[in-house]
Design a protein around this motif. Structure first.
Motif, mmCIF file in Angstrom:
data_model
loop_
_atom_site.group_PDB
_atom_site.id
_atom_site.type_symbol
_atom_site.label_atom_id
_atom_site.label_comp_id
_atom_site.label_asym_id
_atom_site.label_seq_id
_atom_site.Cartn_x
_atom_site.Cartn_y
_atom_site.Cartn_z
ATOM 1 N N ILE A 96 0.839 -1.185 0.000
ATOM 2 C CA ILE A 96 0.000 0.000 0.000
ATOM 3 C C ILE A 96 0.877 1.239 0.000
ATOM 4 O O ILE A 96 1.767 1.384 0.826
ATOM 5 C CB ILE A 96 -0.930 0.007 1.226
ATOM 6 N N SER A 97 0.622 2.141 -0.927
ATOM 7 C CA SER A 97 1.414 3.367 -0.965
ATOM 8 C C SER A 97 1.080 4.232 0.238
ATOM 9 O O SER A 97 -0.039 4.224 0.723
ATOM 10 C CB SER A 97 1.133 4.120 -2.271
ATOM 11 N N PRO A 98 2.039 5.011 0.726
ATOM 12 C CA PRO A 98 1.870 5.695 1.996
ATOM 13 C C PRO A 98 1.085 6.989 1.943
ATOM 14 O O PRO A 98 0.718 7.521 2.978
ATOM 15 C CB PRO A 98 3.321 5.970 2.416
ATOM 16 N N GLU A 99 0.810 7.562 0.740
ATOM 17 C CA GLU A 99 0.269 8.918 0.686
ATOM 18 C C GLU A 99 -1.020 9.076 1.474
ATOM 19 O O GLU A 99 -1.144 9.927 2.349
ATOM 20 C CB GLU A 99 0.026 9.347 -0.776
ATOM 21 N N THR A 159 -7.966 -1.407 -1.522
ATOM 22 C CA THR A 159 -9.007 -0.912 -2.424
ATOM 23 C C THR A 159 -9.049 0.609 -2.416
ATOM 24 O O THR A 159 -9.114 1.251 -3.475
ATOM 25 C CB THR A 159 -10.375 -1.475 -2.002
ATOM 26 N N TYR A 160 -9.012 1.197 -1.216
ATOM 27 C CA TYR A 160 -9.007 2.648 -1.111
ATOM 28 C C TYR A 160 -7.754 3.247 -1.746
ATOM 29 O O TYR A 160 -7.803 4.323 -2.348
ATOM 30 C CB TYR A 160 -9.092 3.063 0.354
ATOM 31 N N ASP A 161 -6.649 2.541 -1.601
ATOM 32 C CA ASP A 161 -5.388 3.034 -2.139
ATOM 33 C C ASP A 161 -5.466 3.217 -3.647
ATOM 34 O O ASP A 161 -4.905 4.170 -4.205
ATOM 35 C CB ASP A 161 -4.260 2.069 -1.770
ATOM 36 N N ARG A 162 -6.169 2.315 -4.326
ATOM 37 C CA ARG A 162 -6.316 2.440 -5.777
ATOM 38 C C ARG A 162 -7.062 3.722 -6.140
ATOM 39 O O ARG A 162 -6.785 4.345 -7.168
ATOM 40 C CB ARG A 162 -7.026 1.211 -6.344
ATOM 41 N N VAL A 163 -8.025 4.093 -5.287
ATOM 42 C CA VAL A 163 -8.753 5.347 -5.516
ATOM 43 C C VAL A 163 -7.850 6.536 -5.224
ATOM 44 O O VAL A 163 -7.795 7.498 -5.998
ATOM 45 C CB VAL A 163 -10.023 5.404 -4.637
ATOM 46 N N TRP A 164 -7.126 6.469 -4.122
ATOM 47 C CA TRP A 164 -6.248 7.580 -3.750
ATOM 48 C C TRP A 164 -5.200 7.854 -4.820
ATOM 49 O O TRP A 164 -4.830 9.002 -5.062
ATOM 50 C CB TRP A 164 -5.573 7.283 -2.406
ATOM 51 N N LYS A 165 -4.697 6.797 -5.464
ATOM 52 C CA LYS A 165 -3.675 6.961 -6.495
ATOM 53 C C LYS A 165 -4.209 7.727 -7.705
ATOM 54 O O LYS A 165 -3.439 8.263 -8.508
ATOM 55 C CB LYS A 165 -3.151 5.596 -6.937
ATOM 56 N N VAL A 166 -5.526 7.761 -7.862
ATOM 57 C CA VAL A 166 -6.140 8.549 -8.930
ATOM 58 C C VAL A 166 -6.577 9.916 -8.404
ATOM 59 O O VAL A 166 -6.369 10.946 -9.050
ATOM 60 C CB VAL A 166 -7.366 7.802 -9.518
ATOM 61 N N PHE A 167 -7.147 9.909 -7.215
ATOM 62 C CA PHE A 167 -7.730 11.139 -6.651
ATOM 63 C C PHE A 167 -6.671 12.176 -6.276
ATOM 64 O O PHE A 167 -6.822 13.366 -6.575
ATOM 65 C CB PHE A 167 -8.572 10.771 -5.435
ATOM 66 N N LEU A 168 -5.596 11.742 -5.631
ATOM 67 C CA LEU A 168 -4.581 12.690 -5.175
ATOM 68 C C LEU A 168 -3.882 13.409 -6.327
ATOM 69 O O LEU A 168 -3.721 14.634 -6.289
ATOM 70 C CB LEU A 168 -3.578 11.981 -4.268
ATOM 71 N N VAL A 183 -16.370 7.417 -3.325
ATOM 72 C CA VAL A 183 -16.870 8.296 -2.255
ATOM 73 C C VAL A 183 -16.430 7.782 -0.896
ATOM 74 O O VAL A 183 -15.991 8.552 -0.035
ATOM 75 C CB VAL A 183 -18.407 8.407 -2.324
ATOM 76 N N SER A 184 -16.503 6.472 -0.697
ATOM 77 C CA SER A 184 -16.077 5.888 0.579
ATOM 78 C C SER A 184 -14.589 6.111 0.817
ATOM 79 O O SER A 184 -14.165 6.435 1.930
ATOM 80 C CB SER A 184 -16.387 4.382 0.596
ATOM 81 N N ALA A 185 -13.790 5.943 -0.220
ATOM 82 C CA ALA A 185 -12.343 6.119 -0.086
ATOM 83 C C ALA A 185 -11.995 7.576 0.230
ATOM 84 O O ALA A 185 -11.131 7.853 1.065
ATOM 85 C CB ALA A 185 -11.640 5.669 -1.359
ATOM 86 N N ILE A 186 -12.662 8.499 -0.444
ATOM 87 C CA ILE A 186 -12.409 9.920 -0.180
ATOM 88 C C ILE A 186 -12.874 10.286 1.230
ATOM 89 O O ILE A 186 -12.231 11.084 1.926
ATOM 90 C CB ILE A 186 -13.107 10.790 -1.237
ATOM 91 N N SER A 187 -13.975 9.694 1.671
ATOM 92 C CA SER A 187 -14.472 9.937 3.029
ATOM 93 C C SER A 187 -13.460 9.489 4.068
ATOM 94 O O SER A 187 -13.223 10.172 5.074
ATOM 95 C CB SER A 187 -15.800 9.216 3.242
ATOM 96 N N ALA A 188 -12.844 8.331 3.828
ATOM 97 C CA ALA A 188 -11.835 7.834 4.753
ATOM 98 C C ALA A 188 -10.614 8.747 4.768
ATOM 99 O O ALA A 188 -10.018 8.989 5.817
ATOM 100 C CB ALA A 188 -11.421 6.418 4.359
ATOM 101 N N LEU A 189 -10.270 9.282 3.612
ATOM 102 C CA LEU A 189 -9.097 10.138 3.496
ATOM 103 C C LEU A 189 -9.304 11.472 4.208
ATOM 104 O O LEU A 189 -8.388 12.013 4.826
ATOM 105 C CB LEU A 189 -8.782 10.366 2.016
ATOM 106 N N THR A 190 -10.515 12.000 4.118
ATOM 107 C CA THR A 190 -10.795 13.343 4.643
ATOM 108 C C THR A 190 -11.548 13.325 5.966
ATOM 109 O O THR A 190 -11.791 14.396 6.539
ATOM 110 C CB THR A 190 -11.623 14.132 3.616
#
Length: 389
Positions: free
Chosen positions: A36-39, A72-81, A120-127
């Motif tokens: 998992i990437s650390p960002e 799973t969330y990490d895959r979203v973060w790699k696009v969203f960030l 949406v769930s992944a972004i919610s976890a991030l923020t």
């Protein structure tokens, strides 16, 4: 200490030809949080630091999600960030307008409603903001559902009868003579079928006592202690998987043939066969190649299930249908049980569903198309018959 406003969402950081063709195992690395990437996790961690949490408390809180969920969330973060970086937006300045723009971009790339909800769930976890409850997000996702409604198969994609017939003959039988690979394919498929479990649940089954208990009429199995199911609730934790015997006291040739699907027999032979080269306590291990004896991964088990169905079709001289997935065994298993008048409560308990609604809305398929076919045939016969009168 680093403030969240200083964290920019950069997203950047310094036996036979048949066997070889259909069922060869590929090496799959085991699950590890190191992949998992650390960002995203670092943004979460720094936010908790600014709130005054201790390092040990933060480590415990970040363990609230399963490693698979983090992946799973990490895959979203790699696009969203990177998307945020391109827009020159920081996490602290993020608004619902920005999220809607991101979701719209995904929708225009033909992402499904399910994928957008996951984002949406992944972004919610991030923020640490429950964006899924925002009225604008709700309205947007409702619009997506109307414009691109989800669909699922209402009829079975593949024929379970055909596959079971194939499993009672060569190359899967006689069991004592078949190859390690064919033995593995058969037991994995049948375990998935009679247990109605997710592939991740199957991958976590233990092969050793007291997690595996072989009795005369059944095998009782449980997952290894460290395994967390998809839904981590009391209802789902420490559930037993019961595999039945089948025609153990057969009295005819037909019953003797169906006895080859007996799970007590299957597990007994499988554990005896793999004992000398097994390198893992997990039930299902890789039968060939450099990783022989090591625990099979979830993707490998999924591939085995599909390849077993494919090989059964080939041996029966039938064309392999499109769209066959390992997960479909849950739908066919529970739908046939429902057809056999097994109670909805028992189906849900076996498949680890908290309510019958999950089965009825997402898994139930028509396994008996003959009545509908006969109905249509009778309509045509009635009309054509009257026209000739």
């Amino acid at each position: 200490m680093v403030c969240t406003s200083q964290i920019h969402a950069s997203g950047q950081t310094s036996e036979t030809a048949i066997q070889k063709r259909f069922i060869e195992s590929r090496a799959n690395p085991t699950s590890s949080s190191a992949n998992i990437s650390p960002e995203g996790l670092e943004i979460e961690r720094q936010r908790l630091v600014t709130e005054g949490m201790s390092a040990s408390v933060i480590d415990t809180m970040l363990a609230a999600r399963k490693t698979s969920t983090n992946k799973t969330y990490d895959r979203v973060w790699k696009v969203f960030l990177p998307w945020l970086q391109q827009k020159d937006i920081t996490i602290e300045n993020l608004s619902v307008i920005h999220i809607l723009d991101f979701l719209q971009a995904g929708f225009e790339k033909s992402l499904s409603l399910r994928t957008l909800k996951l984002q949406v769930s992944a972004i919610s976890a991030l923020t640490e903001t429950q964006w899924a409850k925002d009225p604008k997000i709700i309205k947007f996702l409702t619009g997506v559902m109307h414009l691109r409604p989800p669909n699922r198969a209402l009829s079975a994609v593949w024929d379970l009868r055909l596959v079971l017939e194939a499993l009672t003959s060569k190359p899967f039988e006689p069991l004592e003579e078949t190859s390690d690979m064919f033995l593995t394919l058969k037991i994995v498929f049948l375990t998935a079928l009679v247990s109605a479990r997710r592939v991740s649940d199957l991958q976590a089954l233990s092969a050793v006592p007291p997690f595996t208990i072989i009795q005369q009429d059944k095998v009782i199995m449980r997952a290894v202690t460290e395994y967390l199911p998809k839904v981590v609730k009391t209802f789902h934790l420490n559930q037993e998987t019961v595999l039945p015997s089948f025609f153990s006291d057969y009295t005819s040739e037909q019953e003797k043939r169906w006895h080859t699907l007996d799970m007590v027999r299957m597990v007994t032979v499988y554990l005896k066969r793999t004992k000398t080269w097994r390198k893992s306590d997990r039930l299902f291990v890789i039968p060939n190649g450099n990783r022989r004896g090591q625990a099979a991964s979830v993707p490998t088990i999924s591939r085995w299930i599909v390849n077993c169905i494919r090989l059964a079709y080939q041996n029966q001289g039938e064309q392999f249908p499109k769209g066959v997935r390992a997960h479909s065994t849950r739908a066919l298993s529970t739908s046939w049980a429902f057809q056999a008048q097994v109670s909805a409560d028992q189906i849900c308990k076996t498949a680890s569903w908290s309510s019958a609604r999950t089965f009825l809305r997402h898994y139930r398929v028509d396994v008996q198309t003959k009545p509908q076919k006969e109905f249509g045939k009778r309509v045509l016969e009635a009309v054509c018959g009257n026209s000739n009168a």
